[in-house]
Scaffold this active site. Structure first.
Site, short mmCIF file in Angstrom:
data_model
loop_
_atom_site.label_atom_id
_atom_site.label_comp_id
_atom_site.label_asym_id
_atom_site.label_seq_id
_atom_site.Cartn_x
_atom_site.Cartn_y
_atom_site.Cartn_z
N GLU A 40 -28.60 27.98 63.42
CA GLU A 40 -28.55 28.65 62.13
C GLU A 40 -27.19 29.33 62.01
OE1 GLU A 40 -30.06 32.94 60.49
OE2 GLU A 40 -31.45 31.82 61.74
N THR A 66 -29.34 34.40 56.56
CA THR A 66 -29.05 35.54 55.69
C THR A 66 -28.93 35.08 54.24
OG1 THR A 66 -27.85 36.43 57.61
CG2 THR A 66 -27.76 37.71 55.59
N LYS A 126 -40.25 34.74 60.06
CA LYS A 126 -39.30 35.39 60.96
C LYS A 126 -39.76 36.83 61.19
CE LYS A 126 -34.45 36.90 60.75
NZ LYS A 126 -33.19 36.66 60.01
#
Length: 194
Positions: A40, A66, A126
Site C-alpha cells: 500500500e 490514506t 482496518k
C-alpha cells in the site's frame, strides 16, 4: 479483485509512506517475493502518487492508502491501484471506491464504525490505530461481528504481530517496521511461523 483474493495467504499489507521510489521498489519486491503480502502506498502528495504508479507497473497488486475523498479514489484508480485504504470510515469514499471497482478498507475503532462499515458492504476492516486498541479489542469485536475480517494497523511489528493474529486479525498493516532498515526480515519470519 476482492480482499478475500488479495489477502488469501498474504497476512501482510506493507505500508510504504513517504518512501522514495527506488527504496519502495526494493521493499515491495521483498514483500512480493516472500509471497506473504501486498503493498500500500499512502497518496498524500504528488510524489506518493508517482510512487504508486511506479510500483503498480510491476504486475503485483498495489493499493492506495490514506484515501480520504472521492477525488483521491479517482487519482488512485488512474495511478493503477487495485484497492483503497482509509484511516477512517467515510461512506462517500466507500461508494466511490466500489463504483471504481476497487475494494475499500476503511479504518474503524468503534463498534458503531464496524457496524456501519459492514452495512456499507465492507467486510474487511482496518482496525486503526491497533497499537492503541490492542489485541483485546479484536477479540471483543469478533463476538458481535463474526463476519468482520480485520487488518490490524498502526503500531504493529515483529514484536507484537503474533498477538494480533492470535486475537483474530486476518492481516496486519505495517508501515514503520517494514520501511526501517532491517525491519522487514524479522516480521516475515514471524508471519512464516504463525
Amino acid at each position: 479483485m476482492t480482499f478475500d483474493e488479495l489477502l488469501d495467504g498474504r497476512p501482510l499489507v506493507a505500508i510504504l509512506r513517504g518512501v522514495p521510489i527506488p527504496r519502495a521498489l526494493q521493499i515491495a519486491r521483498a514483500v512480493w517475493d516472500s509471497g506473504l503480502g501486498v503493498v500500500e502506498v499512502p497518496i498524500q502528495n504528488p510524489a506518493a502518487v508517482e510512487c504508486l504508479r511506479a510500483l503498480a507497473g510491476h504486475g503485483h497488486p498495489v493499493g492506495a492508502g490514506t484515501v480520504r475523498s472521492p477525488e483521491q479514489v479517482a487519482v488512485a484508480a488512474e495511478a493503477g491501484a487495485v484497492f483503497t485504504v482509509a484511516p477512517g470510515l467515510d461512506l462517500d469514499v466507500v461508494r466511490a471506491s466500489h463504483d471504481a471497482g476497487l475494494p475499500h478498507l476503511p479504518g474503524v475503532a468503534t463498534a458503531s464504525e464496524v457496524h456501519h462499515a459492514l452495512r456499507a458492504g465492507c467486510h474487511w476492516l482496518k482496525a486503526f490505530p491497533a497499537g492503541s486498541l490492542g489485541p483485546g479489542w479484536l477479540r471483543e469485536m469478533r463476538g458481535p461481528f463474526p463476519e468482520a475480517k480485520f487488518v490490524a494497523t498502526g503500531g504493529v511489528g515483529a514484536h507484537n504481530a503474533r498477538d494480533y493474529l492470535t486475537a483474530g486479525a486476518r492481516a496486519l498493516g505495517v508501515g514503520g517496521a517494514v520501511t526501517r532498515d532491517g525491519g522487514l526480515p524479522p516480521l516475515l519470519e514471524v508471519l512464516r511461523t504463525t
